[in-house]
Design a protein around this motif. Structure first.
Motif, PDB file in Angstrom:
ATOM      1  N   MET A 144      -9.656   2.540  -0.193  1.00  0.00           N
ATOM      2  CA  MET A 144      -8.893   2.751   0.608  1.00  0.00           C
ATOM      3  C   MET A 144      -8.108   4.071   1.252  1.00  0.00           C
ATOM      4  SD  MET A 144      -5.610   0.172   1.434  1.00  0.00           S
ATOM      5  CE  MET A 144      -4.536   0.282   2.841  1.00  0.00           C
ATOM      6  N   HIS A 159       0.770  -1.144  -0.019  1.00  0.00           N
ATOM      7  CA  HIS A 159       0.062   0.048  -0.071  1.00  0.00           C
ATOM      8  C   HIS A 159       1.014   1.205   0.176  1.00  0.00           C
ATOM      9  CE1 HIS A 159      -3.179  -2.754   1.141  1.00  0.00           C
ATOM     10  NE2 HIS A 159      -2.483  -3.264   1.921  1.00  0.00           N
ATOM     11  N   HIS A 218      -8.677  -0.862  -3.882  1.00  0.00           N
ATOM     12  CA  HIS A 218      -7.745   0.099  -3.820  1.00  0.00           C
ATOM     13  C   HIS A 218      -8.422   1.681  -3.807  1.00  0.00           C
ATOM     14  CE1 HIS A 218      -4.425   2.579  -4.761  1.00  0.00           C
ATOM     15  NE2 HIS A 218      -4.737   2.895  -6.081  1.00  0.00           N
ATOM     16  N   CYS A 263      -4.687   5.659   0.184  1.00  0.00           N
ATOM     17  CA  CYS A 263      -3.960   4.422  -0.431  1.00  0.00           C
ATOM     18  C   CYS A 263      -3.710   4.787  -1.793  1.00  0.00           C
ATOM     19  CB  CYS A 263      -4.201   3.356  -0.218  1.00  0.00           C
ATOM     20  SG  CYS A 263      -3.218   2.028  -0.944  1.00  0.00           S
ATOM     21  N   GLU A 308      -1.077   2.883  -3.676  1.00  0.00           N
ATOM     22  CA  GLU A 308      -0.430   1.811  -4.624  1.00  0.00           C
ATOM     23  C   GLU A 308      -1.451   1.015  -4.721  1.00  0.00           C
ATOM     24  OE1 GLU A 308       1.811   0.743  -7.052  1.00  0.00           O
ATOM     25  OE2 GLU A 308       3.283   1.217  -5.676  1.00  0.00           O
ATOM     26  N   PHE A 309      -1.655   0.488  -6.230  1.00  0.00           N
ATOM     27  CA  PHE A 309      -2.604  -0.317  -6.378  1.00  0.00           C
ATOM     28  C   PHE A 309      -2.447  -1.698  -5.372  1.00  0.00           C
ATOM     29  CE2 PHE A 309      -4.511  -4.047  -8.563  1.00  0.00           C
ATOM     30  CZ  PHE A 309      -5.624  -3.715  -8.783  1.00  0.00           C
ATOM     31  N   CYS A 310      -3.485  -2.206  -4.884  1.00  0.00           N
ATOM     32  CA  CYS A 310      -3.453  -3.221  -3.751  1.00  0.00           C
ATOM     33  C   CYS A 310      -4.795  -4.093  -3.824  1.00  0.00           C
ATOM     34  CB  CYS A 310      -3.484  -2.552  -2.470  1.00  0.00           C
ATOM     35  SG  CYS A 310      -4.832  -1.381  -1.948  1.00  0.00           S
TER      36      CYS A 310
HETATM   37 CU1  CUA Z   1      -4.085   0.119  -0.276  1.00  0.00          CU
HETATM   38 CU2  CUA Z   1      -4.129   0.728  -2.534  1.00  0.00          CU
END
Ligand code: CUA
Ligand code: HEA
Ligand code: HEA
Ligand SMILES: [Cu+2]
Lengths: 681, 219, 114, 339
Positions: free
Chosen positions: D215, D169, D212, D204, D206-208
């Motif tokens: 978040m 993340h 995503h 967040c 960063e692709f998670c």
């Molecule tokens: Cu955690 Cu995007």
């Protein structure tokens, strides 16, 4: 004559070996017309066309995916796509555009043009070339088949670990991604070896390295980047594949793995990759602009060396994609600095193009419009790149639409504009007629406006903090208007693309354009359009940079160019299509040997997706694929490149000399074989 | 990688494309290339340059994970059998000698010796691979499987890749051997042997590096 | 007798192909000599394993040096880079140095060397 | 283009606008960005200006004299000029480099012990957890655990320790500082500081995975008294309800498995071993938003909808059986007591 793929002499008479069909499977294809000929062709020009057509088809797909993204994002809280689908869309969009559009498009240009521009009859390994194409095609189709087999990959085009692991991505999508890219990687690697060998080894007499057209140079640099970058991503893909299929631990954090390993491997490949995507486009405009400025390229050596410098420096900057990933201030500082200075050689290119425009006589054909658009729009993308390179502030920019804006400006405003410039410029060479200039200009302006409307506002929403790869965004963030504009822009691009498609169809009946419709400077314009299978009737002897120009133009006493009364085309050009004089070469072309078409490349290539499906579903299929590959390799390897029965491509007979020569070889062969038998017993 | 290997280096028993120049043909100079070098050899060297980045990546991965704590099973360094590996390294090293001897024989058109040396090289290579298989089995017995820990994965992947390279080399050598038996490998085609030889030596030098960096230098 | 002639013809054929026409290849003796050196170096390498403690800080440098020498010997002699075209050397060395540069830098970002 | 970007600088009501910093770190970044931005604008103007000039000036107008074949002077280059435009950009970049490098180190400097408020941040699919270790200097005598909303004192340096329990993340509150990735298996640090009390939006970056986009996070900066009050509140254990609907909910919280995943200090302290990391609910109703800050906790419907179907947030790791409306009412009544 100057062909490298000569008939292996000893094969002809080596006892009772069935040379012709080594495995007895097929008889050798011989036609060079009709649709079947496209499956078996080894002609670099046909292969180039195949690459180009396939890439444009994938462009429509990748573009369609982008349109879906844009529809979803047109308004806050969009409901058009579910997050599942959205994630597949941006992953496949990025992957498609990079690996299945721009890379093959540049392979198309390189294939078609390099031999023509350096005065060769084909590439160094024609059948390997065909193999590359089929491998690429099957890799792409394999990747796309994931849509029908449970869902496409959905972890973004750089597919960071550990989200790419089985624990977090249990479906098969990521497997399709790893395996598909390995397959297309093989195609790129084969292509790189082949084209580098071609550039170094198959230049016409006098075509010194510093007389090669800039396109050839930039393609060569890009091929070197491929040669060295592909194995790096191959390592990454293998590690991930072993993790997923065989339970290895490379990205298994529980076992102590470090996810940054993936990032390093990916970007060590990934950054050179972006220069692979743009350098050939730089090459294209470096040939288009001088033609339509009616002036030689400003500072050819600087252009060449800056291209080499970019290729070289491109290896030392990869971690600028990881400024926020926690690699530590020393590394960040080093990569920040190295990244900044890559703007220097790129700037040289921009300025030299401008130098070429300066005091020229600018003819704004569609090709020229696209070329100049590259110069102006790429600069914007480059400047945002320099802003990213300021590492502290990149921690704000990274993973926002500011980055998305950057890379579309360099990729679309750079690579795609360059590709369209090339398409309009070389179309008459490849197909014999021009694309309509009228539709072309409409296409250009719509695309230009649409492009800026789509990607310009992304700078703004990016700075306003809109992160990328988000399937939706809430109201009240101040992003709504810009997103709407972007979506409208993307539809303008789509319309412009349809205009291009229409242009291709509508221009089919355009009059023949002649060998040299633009008064070109490089050798491909010295032969008929489309070129004959053997390219050049006479192998050119090169004395100048821009050889063809110098054959057409002399200088008057003021050093101004004047068209010569007499100059000679390098292959027969029909009377009507000559532009301002020129003679036909006076030679007998019946003696030119060309490699024969072959089934083996496509057969061999077919083995790869079989293995890949096999690894995902059942190992039996993989074993079958392995057998196909082994059979294909032997088939391809044992088959003489020139079919002895096919009358050497063009003429049915050899002269009496050849006959005698075969005889002589037969004796040597038999003698050698005989001896061996004795020894062996 | 095995796949790209086969295709990129073509020669597994094959006449690489364009390998056969036609020395007797008056109209075709022996080497008609801009650099005077043969396409195939140039292509092989390019390919080997590219392979440096492949093995470099695998070796670096191993080195990185070798310094990390393992969460299960033994660290790979604890179960090395250095004397054993030294012997198999030596075998592979000597196969490089037999390989050049094969080349030198075929250049002299001494086919009998050429075949002997080709076969010896293939045999030495096979011994090495057999040694590797043995090593892998003992390691597994000692508790280090492919999935046991980081180091296991990295070790088997690296040495496995190398082993696959050796195996492909053996296949090529055997193909050359068969070609020679059938009289399809005259001195005029010594270059094919040379090119296979380049590949073979490359695989050997990769092992030279692996032996030092992976086995001998303690973590 | 007939074998002799064929061999000669073939050999000439071979020579005709090599660009320098009959340039000096190292002879088989040289090859064997190189192999002996390689063997000795390998023995020395293996020996370090038994003297790790005595060698102390010298261990790693000496191993690396021996590795490089072995590498160089095989490449220069067995792979003929000493005698062959410079272009080959350049192609190979660019891959090699690039690999070293890139991967050493990558490992450095993991603080591998400190 | 440039004008568009300038326009962005002036645009208001963008809660995540990085060009309007509200803390010293973000301001340092912005101060670095400004000169570089203007350099880029200058280069842009020069380059595009010359291109446009050339186009206008030298486009072929199919001249009236009809001599279409007349050629311009055939200039091949000008080495001095070319060296010039190699060196000048290099110098410009050298200036940018000199401005940049010190900032890199400045923003990575670790604060001296006791100087900064320490917060351990956990990234999880798809929410943020915050753990305040005991720090008497900041009034925290007993550790505090909360989620999604990060509370800090304004004008105070905050030192984050970032860890992830699943994938990568990236923690980002644009007006306070840039991003720092939260990488499983690694421990990263980051600094924050807000000038003024207020609520700062972030997310967040960063692709998670599936959510995503969902978040998000908030940073709530308090003035001194607000901070003390918050700390005070957070250190109070909630009293378990003994009667009424809330008490029913209290029991349901266990029966329905909530307590298998969620900690409520004083009542349900242990979670099941195989539970996914889940937000600590001890002081749920001290927050304004929940579930990655995408829903408003002050809107009763939102929380009810959440309990009806936590999968309305795509990919949510909260998996529960179906609840009756009565259950939901009771649970709500209980959750409300967690202040
Ligand atoms: Cu955690 Cu995007
Ligand atoms: C064609 C592809 C291409 C090209 C050519 C470039 C060129 C450059 N890129 Fe870009 N980049 C991408 C494709 C490309 N990039 C992609 C796809 C990504 C995102 C990947 C992803 O995350 O998905 C990316 C991401 C990216 C990042 C990471 C951002 C992040 O994720 O945080 C950075 C950081 O430094 C960067 C920098 C640069 C720089 C400095 C250049 C330079 O080469 C630009 C140099 C050019 C100029 C500067 C303009 C002309 C020069 C002058 C007129 C001279 C005078 C100029 C000055 C004095 C400033 N790029
Ligand atoms: C060369 C590369 C390239 C090109 C040309 C494009 C072109 C476009 N891209 Fe993108 N893009 C990337 C490379 C590229 N892109 C990459 C690498 C990413 C990162 C992915 C990731 O994060 O992993 C990305 C990500 C990306 C995003 C971010 C997604 C996200 O982060 O959530 C967006 C959003 O708007 C976008 C939009 C577009 C649009 C609107 C176009 C338009 O230009 C497209 C125009 C449309 C067409 C040309 C289609 C027309 C076709 C038809 C109308 C059908 C006609 C049919 C027939 C003729 C049969 N792209
Ligand atoms: Cu990059």
């Amino acid at each position: 004559m100057a062909l490298t793929e000569e008939r292996p002499p000893l094969e002809l008479t080596a006892g009772d070996e069935p040379v012709r069909n080594p495995l007895g499977a097929f008889s050798r294809p011989s036609s060079s017309y009709g649709w079947r000929s496209w499956l078996t062709t080894v002609d670099h020009k046909k292969i180039g066309i195949l690459y180009g057509a396939t890439a444009m088809a994938f462009f429509a797909l990748g573009g369609l995916e982008a349109l879906l993204l844009r529809v979803q994002l047109a308004q806050p809280e969009g409901q058009v796509l579910s997050p599942e689908v959205y994630n597949q869309m941006f992953t496949m969009h990025g992957t498609t555009m990079v690996f299945l559009v721009i890379m093959p498009m540049l392979a198309a240009f390189s294939n078609y043009l390099i031999p023509l521009m350096i005065g060769a009859r084909d590439v160094a390994f024609p059948r390997l070339n065909a193999l590359s194409y089929w491998v690429f095609l099957f890799g792409g189709l394999f990747l796309y088949s994931s849509f029908f087999l449970g869902g496409a990959p959905d972890n973004g085009w750089f597919n960071y670990a550990p989200n790419s692991g089985v624990a977090f991505s249990p479906g098969h999508g990521i497997d399709f991604w790893t395996l598909g890219l390995q397959i297309t990687g093989i195609a790129s690697l084969l292509g790189a070896v082949n084209l580098i060998t071609t550039c170094l080894n198959m230049r016409a007499p006098g075509m010194t390295l510093l007389r090669m057209p800039v396109f050839v140079w930039m393609a060569l640099v890009a091929q070197f980047l491929l040669l060295f970058a592909i194995p790096v991503i191959t390592v990454a893909l293998f590690l991930l594949m072993f993790d997923r299929l065989f339970g290895a631990n490379f990205f298994n954090v529980e076992a102590g793995a470090d996810p940054l390993l993936w990032q390093h491997l990916f970007w060590i490949f990934g950054h050179p990759e972006v220069y692979i995507l743009v350098l050939p486009a730089f090459g294209i405009v470096s040939d288009v602009i001088p033609t339509f400025a009616r002036k030689p390229l400003f500072g050819y050596p600087f252009m060449v060396f800056s291209g080499i410098a970019i290729g070289f420096m491109g290896w030392g900057v990869w971690a600028h994609h990881m400024f926020a990933s926690g690699i530590g201030p020393v590394s960040v500082a080093a990569f920040s600095l190295s990244t900044m200075f890559i703007a220097v050689p790129t700037g040289v290119k921009i300025f030299n193009w401008i130098g070429t425009l300066w005091k020229g006589k600018l003819i704004f054909t569609t090709a020229m419009l696209f070329a100049v658009a590259l110069v102006s729009q790429f600069t914007i993308g480059g400047l945002s790149g320099v802003m990213h390179s300021v590492a502290p502030h990149d921690t704000q920019q990274t993973d926002t639409y500011f980055i998305v804006a950057h890379f579309h400006y360099v990729l679309f405003g750079g690579s795609m504009f360059g590709i369209f410039a090339g398409i309009y410029y070389w179309w008459p060479k490849i197909f014999g007629h021009k694309l309509s200039e009228r539709i072309g200009k409409a296409h250009f302006w719509t695309m230009f406006v649409g492009f800026n409307l789509t990607f310009g506002p992304m700078h703004i929403v990016g700075l306003q903090g809109m992160p990328r790869r988000t399937a939706t965004y809430p109201e009240g963030m101040g992003w709504d208007l810009m997103n709407l504009l972007e979506t409208i822009g993307s539809f303008l691009i789509a319309i412009s693309f349809l205009m291009w498609v229409y242009n291709v169809v509508a221009s089919r009946k355009n009059p023949h354009a002649g060998a040299d419709p633009w008064d070109g400077r490089t050798l491909e314009w010295s032969i008929s359009s489309p070129p004959p299978a053997y390219n050049f009737d006479v192998e050119p002897t090169v004395e100048h940079l821009d050889e063809w120009w110098h054959r057409k133009y002399g200088e008057d006493e003021h050093g101004r160019p004047v068209r010569r009364e007499h100059f000679t085309y390098l292959s027969g050009v029909d009377e009507a299509s000559r532009r301002g004089g020129g003679d036909d070469p006076d030679v007998d072309v019946s003696d030119i040997h060309l490699p024969s078409p072959s089934y083996w490349p496509i057969v061999l290539a077919l083995g790869l997706p079989l293995i890949a499906y096999g690894l995902i579903y059942t190992y039996w299929l993989a074993a079958l694929g392995g057998l196909v590959i082994i059979a294909g390799s032997f088939g391809l390897g044992l088959e003489p490149s020139v079919d002895p029965d096919a009358g050497h491509g063009d003429h049915g007979d050899h002269g009496p000399d050849d006959e005698g020569h075969d005889q002589e070889l037969a004796e040597v062969g038999a003698a050698a074989g005989g001896d061996d038998d004795e020894e062996a017993s | 990688m095995s796949v790209s290997e086969q295709t990129a280096t073509a020669p597994a028993g094959a006449v690489p494309e364009g390998a056969a120049h036609v020395p007797h043909d008056a109209t075709t100079p022996a080497h008609h290339t801009s650099t005077g070098l043969s396409h195939e050899k140039l292509a092989m060297w390019l390919f080997l340059g590219s392979e440096c980045l492949l093995f470099g990546g695998l070796i670096s991965t191993f080195l990185l994970y070798r310094t990390r704590e393992v969460t299960a099973g033994p660290p790979v360094g604890d179960i090395y059998d250095i004397p054993f590996t030294s012997v198999s390294s030596f075998v592979l090293l000597m196969s490089s000698l037999t390989m050049v001897l094969a080349l030198s024989a075929i250049q002299r058109a001494d086919h009998r010796r050429a075949r002997t040396w080709l076969l010896t090289t293939a045999l030495l290579g096979s011994t090495f691979v057999a040694g590797q298989v043995y090593e892998f089995t003992t390691f597994v017995h000692e508790g280090l499987g492919y999935t046991t820990n980081l180091q296991g994965s990295a070790f088997y992947t690296l040495t496995g890749f190398h082993g696959v390279h050796v195996t492909l080399g053996i296949l090529m050598l055997l193909s050359l051997f068969v070609m020679s038996l059938r009289g399809r490998l005259p001195a005029g085609k010594a270059e094919t042997v040379e090119i296979v030889g380049l590949y073979w030596h490359f695989v050997d030098i990769v092992w030279i590096i692996i032996f030092t960096l992976v086995y001998l230098i303690p973590a | 007798m007939s074998e002799q002639t064929t061999a000669q013809v073939e050999h000439e054929e071979y020579e005709a192909q090599t660009e320098h026409g009959g340039h000096d290849h190292p002879g088989e003796r040289t090859y064997v000599g190189i192999a002996v050196i390689l063997a000795v170096l390998t023995a020395a390498e293996v020996a370090t394993y038994y003297f790790e403690d005595q060698l102390g800080g010298l261990l790693v440098p000496s191993l690396i040096i021996m590795m490089i020498v072995k590498f160089f010997l095989v490449v220069a002699w067995f792979m003929h880079l000493r005698f062959d075209s410079n272009l080959f050397t350049r192609m190979f060395v660019s891959g090699l140095f690039l690999a070293i540069g890139v991967y050493v830098a990558a490992l450095a970002t993991f603080r591998f060397f400190t | 283009m440039a004008s568009l970007v300038v326009l962005a600088g002036c645009a208001s009501d963008a809660p995540q606008d990085m060009l309007e910093p509200e803390g010293p770190y973000a301001r340092t970044l912005d101060n670095l960005f400004n000169p570089i931005f203007w350099v880029a604008v200058a280069v842009f103007v020069v380059v595009e200006g010359v291109i446009v000039y050339s186009i206008v000036k030298w486009r072929d107008r199919g001249d009236a004299d009809g001599d279409a074949e007349e050629m311009p002077a055939q200039l091949h280059g000008n080495t001095r000029l070319e060296i010039g435009w190699t060196i000048v950009p290099a110098l410009v970049l050298a200036v940018i480099a000199v401005l940049t490098v010190p900032v890199i180190f400045e923003l990575n400097a670790e604060p001296a012990a006791g100087e900064a408020l320490e917060v351990d941040v956990t990234g999880a699919q798809f929410w943020w957890g915050y753990d305040y270790p005991t720090q008497p200097d900041f009034g925290i005598t007993e550790g505090i655990v909360t989620a999604n909303e990060l509370h800090i004192p304004a004008g105070q340096q905050v030192h984050l320790t970032l860890e992830s329990v699943d994938v990568i993340h990236s923690f980002w509150a644009p007006k306070l500082n840039g991003k720092r990735d939260v990488v499983p298996g690694r421990t990263h640090h980051w600094l924050l500081e807000a000038d003024e009390p207020g609520v700062y939006s972030g997310q967040c970056a960063e692709f998670c995975g599936l959510s995503h986009a969902n978040m998000r996070l908030k940073v709530v900066a308090h003035d001194a008294t607000g901070w003390e009050a918050w700390v005070e509140d957070m250190q109070q254990e909630p009293v378990a309800p003994v009667s009424g609907l809330a008490a029913e909910g209290f029991a349901l919280f266990q029966q329905r498995g909530c307590s298998g995943c969620h900690v409520v200090e004083g009542a349900y302290n242990e979670v099941a071993d195989d539970s996914p990391p889940s937000p600590n609910l001890t002081h749920l109703f001290s927050r304004d938003c929940f579930a990655g800050c995408i829903y408003d906790l002050n809107d009763r419907n939102e929380l009810e909808a959440w309990l009806r179907d936590p999968q309305r947030k795509a990919g949510s790791k909260m998996v529960i059986g179906e609840l009756t409306e009565a259950d939901i009412d009771a649970l709500y009544a209980y959750l409300e007591t967690l202040e």
